[in-house]
Design an enzyme around this catalytic site. Sequence first.
Site, mmCIF file in Angstrom:
data_model
loop_
_atom_site.group_PDB
_atom_site.id
_atom_site.type_symbol
_atom_site.label_atom_id
_atom_site.label_comp_id
_atom_site.label_asym_id
_atom_site.label_seq_id
_atom_site.Cartn_x
_atom_site.Cartn_y
_atom_site.Cartn_z
ATOM 1 N N GLY A 265 0.809 -1.209 0.000
ATOM 2 C CA GLY A 265 0.000 0.000 0.000
ATOM 3 C C GLY A 265 0.843 1.260 0.000
ATOM 4 C CB CYS A 266 4.107 2.086 1.237
ATOM 5 S SG CYS A 266 3.422 1.881 2.881
ATOM 6 N N GLY A 267 3.564 1.835 -2.167
ATOM 7 C CA GLY A 267 4.159 2.272 -3.405
ATOM 8 C C GLY A 267 4.639 1.193 -4.317
#
Length: 274
Positions: free
Chosen positions: A114-116
């Site tokens: 979910g962070c990249g």
Amino acid sequence: MDLTVMDLPAYRALAVHRVRAGRPLQGQDSVAEEVPVALEFNGVSHAVMMATPADLEDFAYGFALTEGIVDATAQIHDCEYASGPQGYTVQLSIAASCFARLKEMRRNLTGRTGCGLCGTESLAHAVRVLAPLKMRPSFTAAAVTLAAASLREYQCLLAATGATHAAAWCTADGHIELIREDVGRHNALDKLVGALLRSSLDARSGFVLITSRASYEMVQKTATAGIALLAAVSGVTGLAVDVAQSAGLTLLGFTRGTDFSIYSHPEQLSLDSQ
């Protein structure tokens, strides 16, 4: 008005040891839950996200759209979730054409978070190219200010725990119609997009307000949902500005009180009524 649906325990009470002015005290606190949520498509596991276990169907619908797995709600045939000792599994049944596209995506990506960009194998796969928004309505500064002023009163999970982000969909006149919360900012936005997909609301007629910074993924998810304005309470990144400019999305940062900064497409925001 469906503001939030918490069908699973989103937080729990704990006994805590507090220190106030140097003195120890006994008390109770509420903490937000954070558990693994596995997303399966047609029986194949695609991602495991750390998320707050509430509004999981909204989360799955929104993730499927904003990650380019489906293009419309009609391509999702069924959605069910089940709990286990280690977390939750959400199972979606999607159209065969979408599943074929997902399998092709999986050949190109070894993993996502979910962070990249974790697991992206090449620069070409790092940022999806978005088609320019088809509908680009104008909004007013007064509407953005009104939504920002009322946001906190709708953040029930934050009030209980102090540990969550929120994403709200606001009508063109600045009234908050839907809000979703999660320990993760991406998750909160995916839940909001999913809630919009499952509602009778026209997402394109309103705008999104988020409590976090606006990274490129937050812009990408908003634009994928067809929404032409994203207002962030915190700052923005350079790539977020580039993606917003290319997609035709108006991006606001530091939206606090009557103040904000406009980073792209200022012509779509009227200041006359501010």
